[in-house]
Design a protein around this motif. Structure first.
Motif, PDB file in Angstrom:
ATOM      1  N   SER A 118       0.821  -1.223   0.000  1.00 26.19           N
ATOM      2  CA  SER A 118       0.000   0.000   0.000  1.00 26.19           C
ATOM      3  C   SER A 118       0.848   1.262   0.000  1.00 26.19           C
ATOM      4  CB  SER A 118      -0.959  -0.002   1.194  1.00 26.19           C
ATOM      5  OG  SER A 118      -0.242  -0.091   2.416  1.00 26.19           O
ATOM      6  N   ILE A 121       1.908   2.733  -3.526  1.00 27.27           N
ATOM      7  CA  ILE A 121       0.906   3.232  -4.470  1.00 27.27           C
ATOM      8  C   ILE A 121       0.857   4.751  -4.463  1.00 27.27           C
ATOM      9  CG2 ILE A 121      -1.558   3.268  -5.011  1.00 27.27           C
ATOM     10  CD1 ILE A 121      -1.710   0.425  -3.922  1.00 27.27           C
ATOM     11  N   LYS A 123      -0.444   8.313  -7.212  1.00 20.83           N
ATOM     12  CA  LYS A 123      -1.439   8.687  -8.221  1.00 20.83           C
ATOM     13  C   LYS A 123      -1.074   8.139  -9.592  1.00 20.83           C
ATOM     14  CE  LYS A 123      -3.004  12.908  -5.905  1.00 20.83           C
ATOM     15  NZ  LYS A 123      -3.127  14.391  -6.003  1.00 20.83           N
ATOM     16  N   GLU A 149      -9.574  -0.999  -4.503  1.00 20.21           N
ATOM     17  CA  GLU A 149      -9.575   0.300  -3.839  1.00 20.21           C
ATOM     18  C   GLU A 149      -8.998   1.401  -4.732  1.00 20.21           C
ATOM     19  OE1 GLU A 149      -7.641   2.428   0.160  1.00 20.21           O
ATOM     20  OE2 GLU A 149      -7.416   0.260  -0.176  1.00 20.21           O
ATOM     21  N   HIS A 150      -7.948   1.063  -5.494  1.00 15.62           N
ATOM     22  CA  HIS A 150      -7.233   2.087  -6.267  1.00 15.62           C
ATOM     23  C   HIS A 150      -7.425   1.951  -7.778  1.00 15.62           C
ATOM     24  CE1 HIS A 150      -5.045   3.528  -2.701  1.00 15.62           C
ATOM     25  NE2 HIS A 150      -4.932   2.258  -2.352  1.00 15.62           N
TER      26      HIS A 150
END
Length: 369
Positions: A118, A121, A123, A149-150
């Protein structure tokens, strides 16, 4: 003491020669060495096996590159991948114009630690490539949760994992897409190079099929920029024949792997392959770990026992791959400890015993106590 090769393809070729000659005869009596019926039959059988849309291609490296292109992963995008893998993973990402971001490893297995991704990660993160190394799968649920989630694309590298399972799910059926290699030493191998891609979305599979054949949707109808990455008819025919024997070969691999594990369990200074809960390995490689790796490798080699290292360097240790923007999280020393022992369907039980006796003798010597 007889010599034991790390992988002796000649044994399989000798036993399978009648079938292979028949396969060659069938192909030569046909009228298509490229795009023959064996290619479409193989894709159909693999699709049925995986429950995914499968497209064949020239090799596993091309499979990764084409999948990245299908999902429009390119300049400025970041792709999280394992530092302990064959170099083609980083090559594919860099050739796409994207940036490889190297994940931390689980030192017990050599797999990426899927619970520690996590923080990587950003943008710009577009995809994660879990490498199912040595025949066992990366724990996928934490990765799937992150992807949801992303909004990330999950591309499974199954070059060493055809037939492996996790919670009953086959390698390559958890993410959006998967890349397979049919290099001759793989569990399902051709007699030359070969590869395949599996997609959850049939429309993506169609795009991949077009890219792999010069962007054609049909003869002389070029819809997109493509390349020449076709699996030839003869290799498809060999793979179809090998599929018939796959389950038997898998059973032999498991039996030999279990034999190694039982024999080597009494050497306390040796770390045996760790198997994650709910994982069913395909026993592609049997990789041990020891602080005395280099000395053990030399000792075995002097006895005529070949071993290998998968892999001697992590990607961040390769000078030409310094395009990575983030170093390996926490660092890793696993490359100094890992050693792959001979393991293939035509290896004999007596040879496994011979390898064990040699390893035991090495650790019984005063120099490593």
């Amino acid at each position: 003491m007889s010599k034991i090769p790390f992988h002796d393809l000649s044994r399989a070729l000798k036993e399978m020669q009648p079938q292979y000659l028949e396969v060659m005869s069938q192909v030569l009596s046909g009228d298509s060495l490229i795009h023959g019926k064996q290619v479409s039959t193989l894709e159909q059988k693999l699709s049925e096996h995986l429950g995914r849309s499968v497209v064949t291609c020239a090799n596993g490296s091309d499979a990764l590159e084409i999948i990245l292109e299908v999902y429009e992963i390119g300049v400025g995008d970041e792709v999280i991948l394992s530092p302990l893998t064959w170099v083609s993973n980083a090559e594919a990402v860099i050739r796409a114009g994207a940036i490889p971001v190297l994940a931390p490893l689980d030192e017990r297995t050599g797999l990426i630690d899927s619970t520690r991704l996590s923080s990587l990660i950003t943008k710009r993160t577009k995809a994660i490539i879990p490498v199912h190394l040595y025949g066992q799968m990366v724990p996928m649920q934490p990765i799937l949760d992150l992807a949801e989630e992303h909004q990330l694309i999950i591309i499974e590298d199954c070059a060493q994992a055809f037939g492996a399972k996790q919670k009953g799910e086959l390698a390559g059926t958890c993410g959006h897409a998967a890349a397979y290699s049919f290099y001759p030493t793989k569990n399902l191998g051709a007699l030359g190079d070969g590869g395949a891609m599996a997609f959850a979305d049939p429309l993506k599979a169609q795009i991949a099929k077009e890219i792999a054949n010069h962007g054609q949707s049909k003869r002389d109808v070029h819809q997109r920029l493509g390349r020449n990455s076709r699996l030839d008819t003869l290799q498809a025919a060999f793979l179809l024949e090998n599929l018939k024997h796959f389950d038997d070969w898998q059973a032999k691999r498991k039996s030999l792997s279990d034999r190694y594990r039982k024999l080597l369990a009494n050497i306390s200074t040796l770390t045996l392959p760790y198997i994650h809960l709910n994982n069913e390995s395909n026993h592609h490689l049997f990789v041990i770990q020891t602080a005395h790796r280099d000395a053990l490798k030399l000792y075995l080699n002097d006895l005529g026992i070949q071993t290998a290292i998968h892999y001697p360097k992590t990607l961040d240790q390769m000078p030409h791959l310094k395009q990575t923007t983030r170093d390996l999280t926490g660092g890793s020393s696993i490359c100094d400890r890992i050693l792959s022992l001979p393991l293939y369907p035509y290896l004999k039980e007596a040879e496994v015993d011979q390898v064990y006796e040699a390893i035991r003798a090495f650790f019984d010597s005063s120099s490593v106590r």
